[in-house]
Design a protein around this motif. Structure first.
Motif, PDB file in Angstrom:
ATOM      1  N   ILE A 116       0.839  -1.196   0.000  1.00 19.00           N
ATOM      2  CA  ILE A 116       0.000   0.000   0.000  1.00 19.00           C
ATOM      3  C   ILE A 116       0.876   1.248   0.000  1.00 19.00           C
ATOM      4  CG2 ILE A 116      -1.772   1.288   1.245  1.00 19.00           C
ATOM      5  CD1 ILE A 116      -2.646  -1.375   2.491  1.00 19.00           C
ATOM      6  N   CYS A 117       1.774   1.301   0.973  1.00 19.21           N
ATOM      7  CA  CYS A 117       2.710   2.422   1.065  1.00 19.21           C
ATOM      8  C   CYS A 117       3.887   2.012   1.942  1.00 19.21           C
ATOM      9  CB  CYS A 117       2.019   3.681   1.612  1.00 19.21           C
ATOM     10  SG  CYS A 117       1.583   3.579   3.359  1.00 19.21           S
ATOM     11  N   ILE A 118       4.872   2.874   2.019  1.00 19.08           N
ATOM     12  CA  ILE A 118       6.056   2.651   2.847  1.00 19.08           C
ATOM     13  C   ILE A 118       6.015   3.625   4.016  1.00 19.08           C
ATOM     14  CG2 ILE A 118       8.584   2.569   2.903  1.00 19.08           C
ATOM     15  CD1 ILE A 118       7.357   0.503   1.050  1.00 19.08           C
ATOM     16  N   THR A 119       6.213   3.128   5.217  1.00 22.12           N
ATOM     17  CA  THR A 119       6.189   3.994   6.395  1.00 22.12           C
ATOM     18  C   THR A 119       7.431   4.875   6.439  1.00 22.12           C
ATOM     19  OG1 THR A 119       7.353   2.452   7.856  1.00 22.12           O
ATOM     20  CG2 THR A 119       4.965   2.167   7.632  1.00 22.12           C
ATOM     21  N   SER A 120       7.448   5.803   7.379  1.00 25.48           N
ATOM     22  CA  SER A 120       8.598   6.719   7.510  1.00 25.48           C
ATOM     23  C   SER A 120       9.877   5.973   7.871  1.00 25.48           C
ATOM     24  CB  SER A 120       8.291   7.780   8.567  1.00 25.48           C
ATOM     25  OG  SER A 120       8.045   7.163   9.833  1.00 25.48           O
ATOM     26  N   LYS A 121       9.738   4.762   8.430  1.00 24.36           N
ATOM     27  CA  LYS A 121      10.911   3.954   8.784  1.00 24.36           C
ATOM     28  C   LYS A 121      11.253   2.921   7.722  1.00 24.36           C
ATOM     29  CE  LYS A 121      10.209   4.486  13.765  1.00 24.36           C
ATOM     30  NZ  LYS A 121      10.003   3.797  15.073  1.00 24.36           N
ATOM     31  N   GLY A 122      10.596   3.015   6.575  1.00 23.84           N
ATOM     32  CA  GLY A 122      10.926   2.132   5.461  1.00 23.84           C
ATOM     33  C   GLY A 122      10.228   0.786   5.481  1.00 23.84           C
ATOM     34  N   ARG A 123       9.221   0.608   6.322  1.00 23.66           N
ATOM     35  CA  ARG A 123       8.536  -0.678   6.396  1.00 23.66           C
ATOM     36  C   ARG A 123       7.338  -0.682   5.452  1.00 23.66           C
ATOM     37  NH1 ARG A 123       4.445  -3.173   9.179  1.00 23.66           N
ATOM     38  NH2 ARG A 123       3.799  -1.233  10.187  1.00 23.66           N
ATOM     39  N   PRO A 124       7.224  -1.711   4.603  1.00 26.89           N
ATOM     40  CA  PRO A 124       6.072  -1.773   3.693  1.00 26.89           C
ATOM     41  C   PRO A 124       4.793  -2.129   4.435  1.00 26.89           C
ATOM     42  CG  PRO A 124       7.422  -3.748   3.456  1.00 26.89           C
ATOM     43  CD  PRO A 124       8.169  -2.818   4.376  1.00 26.89           C
ATOM     44  N   VAL A 125       3.697  -1.510   4.046  1.00 29.07           N
ATOM     45  CA  VAL A 125       2.392  -1.799   4.636  1.00 29.07           C
ATOM     46  C   VAL A 125       1.611  -2.645   3.641  1.00 29.07           C
ATOM     47  CG1 VAL A 125       0.251  -0.832   5.530  1.00 29.07           C
ATOM     48  CG2 VAL A 125       2.422   0.358   5.926  1.00 29.07           C
ATOM     49  N   LYS A 126       1.196  -3.844   4.071  1.00 28.93           N
ATOM     50  CA  LYS A 126       0.470  -4.773   3.205  1.00 28.93           C
ATOM     51  C   LYS A 126      -0.720  -5.356   3.960  1.00 28.93           C
ATOM     52  CE  LYS A 126       4.784  -6.456   1.080  1.00 28.93           C
ATOM     53  NZ  LYS A 126       5.558  -7.692   0.790  1.00 28.93           N
ATOM     54  N   ALA A 127      -1.635  -5.936   3.195  1.00 25.31           N
ATOM     55  CA  ALA A 127      -2.726  -6.688   3.806  1.00 25.31           C
ATOM     56  C   ALA A 127      -2.174  -7.981   4.396  1.00 25.31           C
ATOM     57  CB  ALA A 127      -3.790  -7.010   2.765  1.00 25.31           C
ATOM     58  N   LYS A 128      -2.659  -8.347   5.572  1.00 21.62           N
ATOM     59  CA  LYS A 128      -2.193  -9.565   6.236  1.00 21.62           C
ATOM     60  C   LYS A 128      -3.238 -10.663   6.263  1.00 21.62           C
ATOM     61  CE  LYS A 128       1.108  -7.204   9.256  1.00 21.62           C
ATOM     62  NZ  LYS A 128       1.528  -6.953  10.665  1.00 21.62           N
ATOM     63  N   THR A 129      -4.485 -10.332   5.917  1.00 22.10           N
ATOM     64  CA  THR A 129      -5.561 -11.324   5.897  1.00 22.10           C
ATOM     65  C   THR A 129      -6.432 -11.070   4.670  1.00 22.10           C
ATOM     66  OG1 THR A 129      -7.207 -10.029   7.127  1.00 22.10           O
ATOM     67  CG2 THR A 129      -5.600 -11.273   8.431  1.00 22.10           C
ATOM     68  N   LEU A 130      -7.276 -12.046   4.346  1.00 22.83           N
ATOM     69  CA  LEU A 130      -8.185 -11.884   3.209  1.00 22.83           C
ATOM     70  C   LEU A 130      -9.201 -10.781   3.478  1.00 22.83           C
ATOM     71  CD1 LEU A 130      -8.829 -15.633   2.318  1.00 22.83           C
ATOM     72  CD2 LEU A 130      -7.356 -14.014   1.111  1.00 22.83           C
ATOM     73  N   GLY A 131      -9.617 -10.640   4.738  1.00 26.96           N
ATOM     74  CA  GLY A 131     -10.530  -9.554   5.093  1.00 26.96           C
ATOM     75  C   GLY A 131      -9.903  -8.192   4.851  1.00 26.96           C
ATOM     76  N   GLN A 132      -8.639  -8.049   5.229  1.00 31.26           N
ATOM     77  CA  GLN A 132      -7.933  -6.793   4.984  1.00 31.26           C
ATOM     78  C   GLN A 132      -7.763  -6.536   3.490  1.00 31.26           C
ATOM     79  OE1 GLN A 132      -4.233  -6.650   7.146  1.00 31.26           O
ATOM     80  NE2 GLN A 132      -5.250  -6.254   9.102  1.00 31.26           N
ATOM     81  N   LYS A 133      -7.498  -7.600   2.728  1.00 33.77           N
ATOM     82  CA  LYS A 133      -7.357  -7.454   1.280  1.00 33.77           C
ATOM     83  C   LYS A 133      -8.657  -6.947   0.663  1.00 33.77           C
ATOM     84  CE  LYS A 133      -5.212  -8.146  -2.693  1.00 33.77           C
ATOM     85  NZ  LYS A 133      -4.013  -7.347  -3.081  1.00 33.77           N
ATOM     86  N   ALA A 134      -9.779  -7.522   1.078  1.00 34.53           N
ATOM     87  CA  ALA A 134     -11.090  -7.090   0.572  1.00 34.53           C
ATOM     88  C   ALA A 134     -11.368  -5.637   0.950  1.00 34.53           C
ATOM     89  CB  ALA A 134     -12.188  -8.010   1.111  1.00 34.53           C
ATOM     90  N   TYR A 135     -10.965  -5.259   2.149  1.00 36.22           N
ATOM     91  CA  TYR A 135     -11.142  -3.892   2.647  1.00 36.22           C
ATOM     92  C   TYR A 135     -10.359  -2.897   1.780  1.00 36.22           C
ATOM     93  CZ  TYR A 135     -10.827  -0.170   6.274  1.00 36.22           C
ATOM     94  OH  TYR A 135     -10.872   0.997   7.003  1.00 36.22           O
ATOM     95  N   ILE A 136      -9.125  -3.227   1.480  1.00 32.19           N
ATOM     96  CA  ILE A 136      -8.282  -2.361   0.647  1.00 32.19           C
ATOM     97  C   ILE A 136      -8.869  -2.220  -0.753  1.00 32.19           C
ATOM     98  CG2 ILE A 136      -6.023  -2.180  -0.469  1.00 32.19           C
ATOM     99  CD1 ILE A 136      -4.902  -3.576   2.092  1.00 32.19           C
ATOM    100  N   GLU A 137      -9.320  -3.339  -1.324  1.00 30.63           N
ATOM    101  CA  GLU A 137      -9.910  -3.301  -2.665  1.00 30.63           C
ATOM    102  C   GLU A 137     -11.180  -2.458  -2.670  1.00 30.63           C
ATOM    103  OE1 GLU A 137      -8.672  -4.456  -5.541  1.00 30.63           O
ATOM    104  OE2 GLU A 137      -6.869  -4.930  -4.372  1.00 30.63           O
ATOM    105  N   ALA A 138     -11.962  -2.543  -1.595  1.00 30.09           N
ATOM    106  CA  ALA A 138     -13.190  -1.749  -1.509  1.00 30.09           C
ATOM    107  C   ALA A 138     -12.870  -0.258  -1.474  1.00 30.09           C
ATOM    108  CB  ALA A 138     -13.987  -2.156  -0.269  1.00 30.09           C
TER     109      ALA A 138
END
Length: 352
Positions: A116-138
């Motif tokens: 999704i994006c990279i935090t200020s400390k360089g950590r990638p933000v991703k979906a960790k579950t199918l529910g989160q994936k559906a939420y992001i797509e919505a």
């Protein structure tokens, strides 16, 4: 990745046992799979009652045929995550095993596929579950997204990440984060300072997410420019929010009037995300929840998505999932004793 079924035999008690080999392409993948002091593999052994050993570039799984098959699928799926650069932890190990047990291991490749994006400390933000994936797509595909579910499912964090992504891509000019200033079951009394100081404690979770995404200095700069606004819901009345990404958090503590007011603030080229947990309503019992009403009223409205999270989407400590399950079972049992077989969540929803 290759899998071999070595043999099937019977113990003295007549129980069938089998062995399965899984080839590993890279030795470092095996190291990541097993974890420190084999802590990861011990979780799989405990869950399925099998024995797992590593010999060179092969993993041997032994035990009852059905359990060995499930453990083999879990190992393959975890190796697939590792090959995509994912770091294993207690949350994703148990989530993968849950999917395997449900026969949905083919869905695992959908998780963590996009950053999704990279935090200020360089950590990638991703979906960790199918529910989160559906939420992001919505959020990507609809103007208004309503996320309903228990604490710890990443509703606020992912919404802020999507807002930061849209802002960085110049899809919107402002990020507006708001929540109702409702005390969680206790009276805080008089709070010192000016009006902003008084509402800051209620908005702290939103600040924390923004700080992590942008860094404190960038956050302050954008606030001074007016690109980011964090304010209580009462400040929204009378405004039209164009070119904005608006997040309403803790929406279960809005009244129906407040929810309608918020929804009608939406201007051109704007997105809104509404989050809440219908089982944690802090309003007085005589007041209805605006979130619960909105779910009923807006469920068939075009360009509005409703995403329901479950305890399986919790990405905090594993114990949080167990706590949520325990409460659900308790309320279901209580409802059954009272002659009502509906779950607590449904009971709460229909109460309002």
């Amino acid at each position: 990745m290759k899998i071999y079924l070595l043999s099937e035999s019977y113990s003295k008690k007549g129980e069938s046992t089998t062995e399965q080999l899984v080839d590993i392409e890279r030795m470092e993948n095996a190291v990541a799979l097993f974890g420190s002091f084999d802590e990861n593999i011990k979780e799989i052994e405990k869950a399925y009652g099998v024995g797992i050993l590593c010999r060179g570039t092969q993993i041997k799984i032994s035990g009852e045929p059905e359990k060995v098959s499930l453990a083999g699928k879990a190992v393959q799926s975890l190796l697939s995550l590792i090959s995509r650069g994912e770091e294993l932890n207690d949350q994703n190990i148990h989530y993968v095993m849950d999917l395997v047990n449900e026969g949905n291991e083919d869905q695992i490749n959908k998780i963590s596929s996009d950053v999704i994006c990279i935090t200020s400390k360089g950590r990638p933000v991703k979906a960790k579950t199918l529910g989160q994936k559906a939420y992001i797509e919505a959020i990507k595909n609809t103007t208004v997204t309503i996320g309903v579910g228990p604490a710890g499912t990443g509703k606020t964090y992912l919404a802020v990440a999507m807002a930061v992504k849209a802002f960085r891509n110049q899809e919107v000019n402002r990020i507006i984060l708001t929540r109702p200033a409702v005390e969680a079951g206790e009276k805080l009394g008089f709070l010192p300072g000016d009006l902003q100081n008084k509402v800051d404690p209620y908005l702290r979770p939103l600040y924390d997410a923004l700080f992590e995404m942008l860094g404190a200095e960038n956050y302050q700069r954008f606030v001074e420019r007016g690109n980011i606004e964090v304010a209580p819901l009462a400040y929204m009345r009378g405004r039209t929010l164009d070119d904005s990404f608006i997040i309403l958090d803790e929406a279960q503590n809005t009244t129906p009037e407040q929810m309608k007011m918020f929804l009608t603030r939406l201007g051109f080229n704007s997105k809104a995300v509404i989050n809440g947990d219908a089982t944690q309503i802090d309003l007085p019992s005589i007041k209805k929840s605006g979130l619960v009403e909105a779910v009923k009223v807006l469920k068939d409205v075009e360009d509005i998505s409703l995403i329901k999270f479950t305890e399986k989407d919790v990405v905090r400590h594993r114990l949080v999932q167990n706590i949520i399950k325990a409460y659900e079972k308790y309320y279901e049992r209580t409802a059954k004793d009272n002659g009502n077989r509906k779950s607590y969540h449904i009971k709460q929803t229909e109460r309002y």
